[in-house]
Design an enzyme around this catalytic site. Structure first.
Site, PDB file in Angstrom:
ATOM      1  N   ALA A  72      58.607  86.339  40.225  1.00 45.64           N
ATOM      2  CA  ALA A  72      58.845  86.736  38.831  1.00 45.64           C
ATOM      3  C   ALA A  72      59.606  85.639  38.105  1.00 45.64           C
ATOM      4  O   ALA A  72      60.356  84.868  38.717  1.00 45.64           O
ATOM      5  CB  ALA A  72      59.622  88.048  38.776  1.00 45.64           C
ATOM      6  N   ASP A  73      59.410  85.591  36.806  1.00 43.44           N
ATOM      7  CA  ASP A  73      60.165  84.675  35.953  1.00 43.44           C
ATOM      8  C   ASP A  73      60.324  85.316  34.581  1.00 43.44           C
ATOM      9  O   ASP A  73      59.392  85.943  34.078  1.00 43.44           O
ATOM     10  CB  ASP A  73      59.463  83.326  35.820  1.00 43.44           C
ATOM     11  CG  ASP A  73      60.394  82.282  35.230  1.00 43.44           C
ATOM     12  OD1 ASP A  73      61.314  81.842  35.958  1.00 43.44           O
ATOM     13  OD2 ASP A  73      60.243  81.946  34.044  1.00 43.44           O
ATOM     14  N   THR A  74      61.515  85.158  34.002  1.00 44.86           N
ATOM     15  CA  THR A  74      61.839  85.783  32.718  1.00 44.86           C
ATOM     16  C   THR A  74      62.335  84.739  31.736  1.00 44.86           C
ATOM     17  O   THR A  74      63.126  83.863  32.098  1.00 44.86           O
ATOM     18  CB  THR A  74      62.930  86.868  32.906  1.00 44.86           C
ATOM     19  OG1 THR A  74      62.461  87.843  33.840  1.00 44.86           O
ATOM     20  CG2 THR A  74      63.268  87.553  31.590  1.00 44.86           C
TER      21      THR A  74
END
EC number: 3.6.1.9
Length: 194
Positions: A72-74
């Protein structure tokens, strides 16, 4: 508790992602991925976070013996600017000043990778967040806590910045760092959980 059919590895050392995935009752291990998080020329926010999420999952898959990997990456997007984690106090102050009093979007990309089948499900989720107007002393006090430095956009909705948020439109867990509803659905579709 959701029963995992095979071992699941979260390719992230983020305590927030660990807490969110644990709250869903899924058993998993944590192995942090190491990828260059730089933005590529012409990349949209969604393309950027999905590319990084997939790269993290595949990086950890090369190094460990599990079957299913979650990356995941935000990022935060405000008036066209993509904001990752602040570099220092001045950068955190700049980000929070920009977010003050205006809506912005939190975009999280995720990838669920099945190493055995070499298959992947990816998606990006957007949540609109509305900040109240922040006074300079509020921003400085928040930065002094040290909280902003490992968070996209320099804030944590689930922590000391909760009072800054007037409302959100969309997934709360997405703002924290992992769109849980969508990730659990992807794990089911991939056959990782029952």
């Amino acid at each position: 508790m959701m029963q995992a059919k095979s071992n699941i590895i979260l390719a992230s050392a983020s305590p927030r992602r660990v807490e969110l995935l644990s709250s869903a009752g899924i058993e998993f291990e944590v192995v942090a991925g190491d990828v260059d998080e730089g933005l590529l020329s012409g990349e949209t926010p969604e393309d950027h976070v999905v590319r990084l999420a997939r790269a993290k999952a595949e990086d950890v898959a090369r190094k460990s013996g599990g079957r299913f990997y979650i990356g995941a990456d935000t990022i935060v997007v405000c008036e066209g600017e993509i904001m990752g984690k602040p570099k220092d106090s001045a950068d955190a102050e700049r980000m929070l000043n920009k977010l003050s009093g205006i809506p912005h979007e939190v975009v999280t990309g995720f990838a669920v990778y099945d190493k055995e089948r070499d298959g992947v499900i990816t998606d990006a989720v957007r949540t609109r967040v509305y900040f109240k107007h922040l006074r300079d002393e509020e921003i400085r006090a928040y930065i002094a806590t040290g909280c902003p430095f490992d968070k996209a956009g320099a804030y944590a909705i689930q922590g000391g910045a909760a009072y800054m948020v007037q409302k959100i439109e969309g997934s709360y867990s997405n703002v924290v760092g992992l769109p849980l509803c969508e990730v659990v659905d992807a794990l089911r579709r991939m056959g990782a959980i029952e």
